[in-house]
Structures are given as structure tokens and as C-alpha cells.
Design an enzyme around this catalytic site. Structure first.
Site, short mmCIF file in Angstrom:
data_model
loop_
_atom_site.label_atom_id
_atom_site.label_comp_id
_atom_site.label_asym_id
_atom_site.label_seq_id
_atom_site.Cartn_x
_atom_site.Cartn_y
_atom_site.Cartn_z
N HIS B 132 0.81 -1.21 0.00
CA HIS B 132 0.00 0.00 0.00
C HIS B 132 0.85 1.27 0.00
O HIS B 132 0.40 2.32 -0.43
CB HIS B 132 -0.91 0.04 1.24
N ARG B 203 7.86 -16.21 -2.32
CA ARG B 203 6.60 -15.46 -2.44
C ARG B 203 5.90 -15.59 -1.09
O ARG B 203 5.28 -16.61 -0.80
CB ARG B 203 5.76 -16.06 -3.57
N TYR B 385 -5.75 -14.43 -7.40
CA TYR B 385 -5.37 -15.61 -8.17
C TYR B 385 -6.50 -16.14 -9.05
O TYR B 385 -6.78 -17.33 -9.08
CB TYR B 385 -4.81 -16.70 -7.24
#
Lengths: 533, 533
Positions: B132, B203, B385
Site C-alpha cells: 500500500h 513469495r 489468483y
């Protein structure tokens, strides 16, 4: 972690053997000129196709300008016989011609099958593989002419092996008469989620066999060679029957479209060598288990199928699928097609249905099932239905063992209505568009999109799907029927369609990356040009 | 046969809600100008990326030109609290700002999660979702500014939730520091068939959890809610361990490449958010059966996984896979990665490995397995996703339920070496090229081809593959190392690579048909420009 754990697989470029390449014009019987690039192979089943018009190719060798026949030597069949498959030079005869095809054998797309005629006549083979009887093939053959055959040895007119073929629906678009190959009429195809049997496309490799259904037996051969035979009554009564909606699509569907990108070999199917039916019959798995086959035996890697249709040597059509697929729930030995007994053209009385796989493995007139540790050695498994790299050119030697047999199909989508070059009225505002999408392996279609600006922007369309199949097990196709807005300020435009499957596989824009010498599995974006009045 | 047997699924175009769109320039800390098209969403994790250069975005709101603060009203936290998630107008605070985000809620890519901060401060959430903290997101937020927060209510400096993250290898290319997301270095990636653990791409969605391995328990929850707990010793000793070579690829791999076609949202991964390891552990199937679950129960449609990594509300990372996949032989609960205990960044002590599926489903720090009749309700399953149609534009409302969750990956192929814009010497004659290919669902790569003329001609390359995996069960990747001839008479050229998988699926030429707003699953032909000296 270390290199010794892995190994190298070589799928290198194939050495090019350019030959008999060139361009020429032939006048067809209706007086139109057709441009051919010689495809340089005797098995090319070429039905010339320009735009949407079908030109039936049925030339006789007499129409071709050949060598000065009188100057060539005269041979008897006994002399020809000395040049059999073990001889240094291979000769064949066709009608009254004698040909030395030694240098052509390795280039024959049908592979070693040509040697069956070594030292003899090709006539009885060509009677069954009528795709040879084209101007192109005959032109190539004439290059190998070395003499004339003694008139007493010239074969008599052959019996028509196709005389027992069934009568077909007149709406079918015939791409080859013998063996019979015909597309479903595109204007009718999307009217039915399940294609009526009479309109289901037909892909026959050989004459339709004449089978006495009540005497027909399915032979199931175990790994030890033990055979169990099942008659139709047993197949109908002994096993639970399942019904599954499943597409059959020819690997050559949309070949004509690939051919217009760059010349390929094969029957010039347009976009409707595909249909969808509900098939009913026992699971293959149940039949295998009942025949005493241990489906957990790790030696079992493939299941072969043989049809009752045979070639001139008595060899049946054959193919195989991986054992793991064969024992899945969806694979059935069908005796019903859309609730009726399977029609003769579609495999009466039995056809193996392998949902999600290419049509060539879904053997019709099923006569024999064999479990094995290796793939079928059938011509159609080993020397056909494999898509080469675009690096392999027409005329190159085809190294079939370097490419795996086609089993599951990639994602496909095409427009059936309107036809290419349809004229539309701007005042109508929209054009009605319908078509189909489908993907192999049960991967459902998750999206179909249409573009009228060359692919710059897309619109998703409503889809019609089988409610009993989820996205992981979608063997039936997806249809679409939509209205497409006519773009402003254009005199013509293209309707482009494409689909996405459950694994997010998509279609390539053009044939640039998928072109292959045999014109198989063309699934580039389908584009239909439209003229605005 | 009839229409009543089928039904219509609607994946229509999404209504566009254009807002806050525009262009502006921001000066980054190193003095370069970056062009941004406002992406119109507060959760866009945008690390600006121009060409191959990474610009870390870590702006503070103070640098932005905002409304004349003095003129805005001052609010206390008590007043803000009145504008919670059930209020007519939704307010949040960030640092000393008060914002009315009512009109933004439906556009938040993170979905309803934004309501967790309704009537309160977003600071503790943004501490965990540092994506953000970019100029773009802050700029959008400022548009909703309605006031200032009383100084006494401004949150104190938050604790760094990532302080317990492990030390990483310096070669990793960091795309986001907190949570940690980093690519494998492309120059090293193809040196190893199995990626060394230290170089395996990372990730993470949340801070790496601190887990006492010997106290860690895996909970297995049956359909009736009954829970079986397994500690690490039981998992190691009770079940037979299997080892499988399997790729993990982020759904966002190659997003930067798609972004260069047309702006997308998300972490700007280049081409190495993919790695390949050997994983060892029991089959999930064996654990489920041992927990008393009837794997033939037709009610069981999905298996959920929850990690030990949690968000500020205590909600763990979660995802699910189809039950049918979960019970396949290849799906394992791994405790070893390349023969070593799984490192903390990769899920220590347990990670579910779902070969052939996207990385997001291969949950790390595995804590809970739940069998279910429905998909996981997790944010990452339901609101992330999933790849939208190219018809959905940045700023449109995202109708997540219209698109299925990504599970199997389509065919992918990319070049790792050379880097884009590498300068080569014509006298060298060739360029060394290496890269990878992989496809989902165990579909092995049958061919990799390279073109240096824009895709007009191709050359197949030698492939390095896992010898223990056949083309129907190939979960490890395929590497290639080849020499490409420098084309004559050019000052620059592109090396293009693409692959074909076992189902003859191929890659699209460009992103034209696959572009999607979240930049997921980019698998167009990979093109690397080269300069010839």
C-alpha cells in the site's frame, strides 16, 4: 540436484531433404484454375480448396503431361517382381506405368506402407486410399516413371471396396468420398447441443465394415495373451451402462485454415470436423477388470484398440491410449449414440469413447482391446496424428519417433455462423454469431471472447454448457450464440473468436508458431471476414 | 439432445466503473521521473519498474501535494469510530489523516478486507501489506481525505512484524521487502536443474511465522469436524515418504512483461518467479486415509490448507485444491526440500506440494488440512489468483465469483540468459541462450523452439528433463541451453522462445488475448532484445 539425475532429450531440427518442389497450375474439371504448390508426397490427400468453395479432385493420370511414353522400355510383371522390397531398386506399377520409387520411399508420408506394393502394383492400395488419386500425387509419381507395363499385366478395374458404405445425409460436406470423410454443415451444427447422428461429422480411414451385430464379439486380450470374448448381449447385460456427453474432433479440424497460412498436407477440413454426442455403454475399466486384468499391474502402460475396418493387407485400423486414461471413469465402450444404436458410419455396433482425447484414438467398429506395456504399433499411432515442429518443412523426412502421439487436445474455438465473406447490412446493427469451444483432458471452457478490432478489445459471450459436467470434467463442448455489433465506418471487418480453458490455456493469434507439415491441431484464433453493405 | 439438458453460464463483460483515472509524474528518491497511470486501487502493490531497472517505491504521504490541510476539520478517534462497517459512510484513518472511503470499498482489490479497518486506522494493516505504501496508492487515498486526526489519537510507530523474518541470500532479486518477495537470479537459475534452496524464489504474503518445529502439529479435519493432530515425529515416522521433483511458479510470474504490453496491477515480477525442487514427505492421500477420511465419499470436493502465517486479524493464509487432485499420488506434505529440512522462507517445517498447480495453492507453514464440499473461503482463493477477461479494465469492479480460481498452470517458457538488451559481438557468431519451460497438470514439455526472425522460422532446441518423469507426469521443469546464431545484417534482433506441452497446448504470440487486470499467468512468447556490436 545434480546433472546425473536428469537426462537430455533431443528434438532437434530435422534435416531437410528438398525434392520435387515447385509450383504449377492445373485446370480443374469445371474449368477453374487451381494453384498448387507441389506438396512432394504421394499420400497427400489433397482436396483443393479455395476460400469456402470445395473443388473435388478426381483427376486421372491421363490428363497429365507425362514423359514421351513410346520411348520408354516395356516391362513384364515378372521383371517388376525382381524389384521387391529387398531389392536394391524398388519398383512399383500403377495402371500401365512402371516406376522406380527407391528415392521416394523415405519421403512417403504413409511410411513403409509403400513397400507393401514393392515389385507389384499400387492399384489395389490406391483403391482404398483414394487420396492418392490427385493431380499432385500423380505428377510426383510420373517423375519416377521408368517404363511401361506389358498390357497383359495391367490390373483389371478394381472392385469398389466402398460399395457397402451406408447412405449418408445430403447435408454433410464431403471432403473425400472414398474413404468417406465429411464435415457437419456449419449452418446447422450449433442448432443442437448434441449433434444429431445424421449430421455428426464422419472420419473414415477405410471402407465401413459389414458387421453382423448379433455375431460381433469384442476380444479383450490380457498381458499374458489370454483372450476373453464378449458378444453384444453380454456387453449390454453384464455391465452397468453409463452415458457421457463427449466431443469427437479430428486432429485435422481447421486444416484448411492452417493451409491458407502456409501449405500443409492432408484432407482439407474446414472448421466442422467436430461434433458432440451422448454416448452410452459400459466403462472400459469394468470390462478390463471382468476380463481378469489387474489394473494395478505397473507393467500395463497402454491399451490398444483395433477396429473391424481393415486395409488391403487385412490390417485393422488401430490406436492406443495410456493405461492410466483407459481406466478412468469417463472412458466407455459405447453401443449407443444419442440414445440410438450407433450408426454404421460411427462404429456400429461398438466404439470406444475416450472423452478429452483426439478422435483418432476413439476407435470405431471396436473388435479388440489389448493391454500392453507399449503403444500400439499401428500406422495411425506411429506414422500419423503427431504434430511436427514448424521447423520441419514439406518434403523433409518425417522422423515420427521424435514426436509424441496426439492424445489430449488443446483448447479450440471456432465460429460456425456466419460463413466467411457474408454480406451484412449496416442497418441491421448486429450480426448473429454462433460457434463452439472445447478443450482436451476434461478441461472446461471458462471463457469465450469475441473481437471485431483485430484483437485489441474483447467481449465475453454467454456460454451453453452441459450441466452435469463441472469445469474439471467437461467432455462435452461449449456452444455460443451471440449478437456482434457491426463496427462503425468500415466496409469490412473480421469477427475473431477465442476461448480459455480450465488450466487457463489459450489459443495462439495465428498459425506462426503452430504450423506443422501435416496441418494438425490448428487452434489459432478463428477469424471470419465480413463485408458491410 | 435437447436444450433442457444444458444450461447457460454467463461470463459477461463487467460494467465499467471508471474512476480516479489519470496520469501524473512522481519524482522518485533517486531523482528519476516515473510515469504512472493511476491504477485506481489502494491495494495495488506497485513497485515501479522501467525496463529492467527496479525502483523501490517507499514514499510517505508527506511528499504528496494534498488538500489544504489547515482548512480541513479535526476529528477525534471517537468520532471516526461512528463510521464503522455498518455506518452509512465508512471512514478510516492513516497516520494523521481521516478519509471517507465509502465510494472506494467496492473497488478495493483486496475486497471487503478494507472494512476490517472501518471506523479505525489502516496503519496496522498497511504494516503487513506494505504494498500500500506507494505514491500511487497514497495519491488515491488523498482523494478521499475529509479531515485531520487529533494528534493524541495518531497511532504510534508500529512494531515491525517482519523482524523475525530469516536472513536471505544476497543474490535474490527483491521485489517487495515486507512481506518478502524475491525472484531467483536469472543468471544463476538455469545452472541447476533443481534450484538450490537459497536461490529458490520467495513469495510470502505475510510475515514468516516463528514456529517451534518440535511442537508443531498438523491438524487434519474430517467432514464431520473431527480433528486428528499429527506432530512432526509422527509425520516423519508413520508414513512412507516420497520424493518428487516439482516446480513452484507464482501466478504473477512475468507480470512486468504483461505490464509493458498494457498496465496491470500487482507485484512486478519479471521472469524468474519460478523454481524447481525435489520435495520429500508423505502423500496427502495417506494422511487423509489414516485420519479416517473416506476418500470415496462423493461429498468431498475440496481440500483446504491453512498456514501458520497470519494477518493482523489472526486469519491464516489459506487456499484449497480439488479433492480429486488432493488424493493423487503426486501430492505430498513435504518436510524436505532438496534433501534438507525445508527452510523457513519455504514453509518450515511443512509445506503441501501440489505438483502441476500454481504456487498459491501450495501452502507453506502448513498447519491445517480440512476436507470440504466447497472451496476455501480464504481471500487468496476467492479474491485473488483468478485471471479476468481482457474485457475487464483497470478500475472496473472485479466480479471474482465469475472467474474460477487458478489451479493448473498453462504452458510457460522463458529465457533467463541473456538479459534483455545484452550487447553481443558479431564476431562471436552465436549467443548462449538458456531458460526454462513448464506446464501444469503434469503435461510434459514436448518441444521448445527459438526464433530470431520474429517467429517466421523456428529451431527446436535440446531439452534437459527429469528422467524419472514421463510426459504424462512431468512436474519438474524442462531446461534448455543452446547457442543461437546471430542473424546477418542486423544491428539488433529479438530472441523469441516458446514451448509445446503434452496436450499440444502452445503459447500466444503476445498478451493481446490474455492481458488481464491483475497481470496473472502471462505466458506469451518470451522475447529478449539483443544489440549487435
Amino acid at each position: 540436484m545434480n546433472r546425473s539425475r536428469v537426462f537430455l532429450r533431443l528434438f532437434s531440427n530435422f534435416q531437410r531433404q528438398q525434392y520435387s518442389s515447385g509450383k504449377a497450375q492445373f485446370k480443374s474439371k469445371d474449368g477453374n484454375y487451381m494453384k498448387f504448390a507441389f506438396i512432394g508426397t504421394a499420400a497427400a490427400s489433397t482436396i483443393g480448396l479455395l476460400g469456402a468453395r470445395i473443388i473435388k479432385a478426381d483427376f486421372s493420370g491421363d490428363e497429365l503431361k507425362v514423359k514421351d511414353l513410346e520411348k520408354l522400355p516395356l516391362y513384364s510383371l515378372d521383371e517388376v517382381k525382381k524389384h521387391g522390397k529387398s531389392a536394391e531398386r524398388i519398383w512399383v506399377t500403377y495402371k500401365d506405368g512402371v516406376y522406380d520409387v527407391t528415392d521416394f520411399v523415405s519421403m512417403h508420408p504413409g511410411g513403409n506402407k509403400i513397400l507393401l506394393a514393392a515389385g507389384a502394383s499400387v492399384d489395389p492400395y490406391w483403391a482404398l486410399y483414394s487420396q492418392h488419386k490427385t493431380a499432385e500425387v500423380l505428377e510426383i509419381l510420373e517423375q519416377y516413371r521408368i517404363g511401361r507395363l506389358d498390357a497383359k499385366d495391367v490390373p483389371k478395374q478394381e472392385v469398389d471396396a466402398f460399395s457397402n458404405d451406408p447412405v449418408r445425409h445430403p447435408a454433410l460436406l464431403v471432403r473425400n468420398a472414398k474413404p468417406f470423410n465429411a464435415e457437419s454443415p456449419p449452418s446447422l451444427l450449433t442448432d443442437h447441443f448434441y449433434t444429431p447422428n445424421d449430421l455428426f461429422f464422419v472420419r473414415n480411414h477405410l471402407p465401413v465394415p459389414v458387421i453382423d451385430v448379433e455375431k460381433h464379439e469384442l476380444e479383450v486380450e490380457a498381458f499374458d495373451g489370454k483372450i476373453v470374448k464378449l458378444n453384444m448381449e453380454e456387453i449390454r447385460k453384464k455391465y452397468k451402462a453409463y452415458t457421457i456427453g463427449s466431443v469427437v474432433q479430428c486432429a485435422g479440424n481447421r486444416r484448411a485454415d492452417m493451409n491458407s497460412f502456409k501449405k500443409v498436407q492432408g484432407l482439407m477440413w474446414e472448421g466442422t470436423a467436430i461434433s458432440n454426442a451422448e454416448w452410452t455403454g459400459p466403462r472400459l475399466r469394468d470390462i478390463l477388470i471382468d476380463a481378469g486384468i489387474d489394473i494395478n499391474d505397473p507393467k500395463l502402460k497402454h491399451v490398444h484398440f483395433e477396429g473391424a475396418d481393415v486395409d488391403p493387407t487385412g490390417t485393422p485400423y488401430g490406436a492406443s491410449i495410456p493405461f492410466e486414461k483407459a481406466i478412468r471413469d469417463e472412458v466407455i465402450v459405447a453401443y449407443k449414440m444419442n440414445g440410438e444404436d450407433i450408426p454404421r458410419d460411427h462404429g456400429a455396433p461398438l466404439r470406444v469413447v475416450v472423452p478429452g482425447n483426439v478422435g483418432a484414438r476413439q476407435v470405431k467398429w471396436l473388435k479388440k482391446v489389448i493391454v500392453s506395456d507399449v503403444e500400439s504399433s499401428s500406422h495411425w499411432q506411429q506414422k500419423d496424428y503427431r504434430a511436427f515442429s514448424p521447423a520441419v518443412q514439406l518434403g523433409d523426412e518425417l522422423k515420427w519417433d521424435r514426436v509424441p502421439s496426439i492424445q489430449e487436445y488443446p483448447v479450440q474455438c471456432a465460429i460456425c455462423v456466419p460463413e466467411p465473406n457474408t454480406k451484412v447490412d449496416r442497418d441491421d446493427g448486429t450480426v448473429s454469431v454462433s460457434g463452439y469451444a472445447w478443450s482436451g483432458g476434461g478441461r472446461g471452457i471458462i471463457r469465450i471472447e469475441i473481437s471485431v478490432d483485430g484483437g485489441q478489445s474483447w467481449k465475453s459471450v454467454e456460454m451453453e454448457q452441459e450441466k452435469n459436467q463441472d469445469l474439471e470434467h467437461m467432455y462435452a463442448w461449449t456452444l455460443f450464440h451471440t449478437e456482434v455489433e457491426i463496427p462503425k465506418d468500415v466496409e469490412k471487418f473480421e469477427i475473431i473468436v477465442k476461448a480459455v480453458d480450465r488450466a487457463y490455456n489459450t489459443q495462439p493469434e495465428t498459425a506462426a508458431g503452430i504450423w506443422n507439415v501435416r496441418g494438425l491441431i490448428h487452434n489459432a484464433w478463428h477469424k471470419v471476414p465480413i463485408i458491410v453493405n
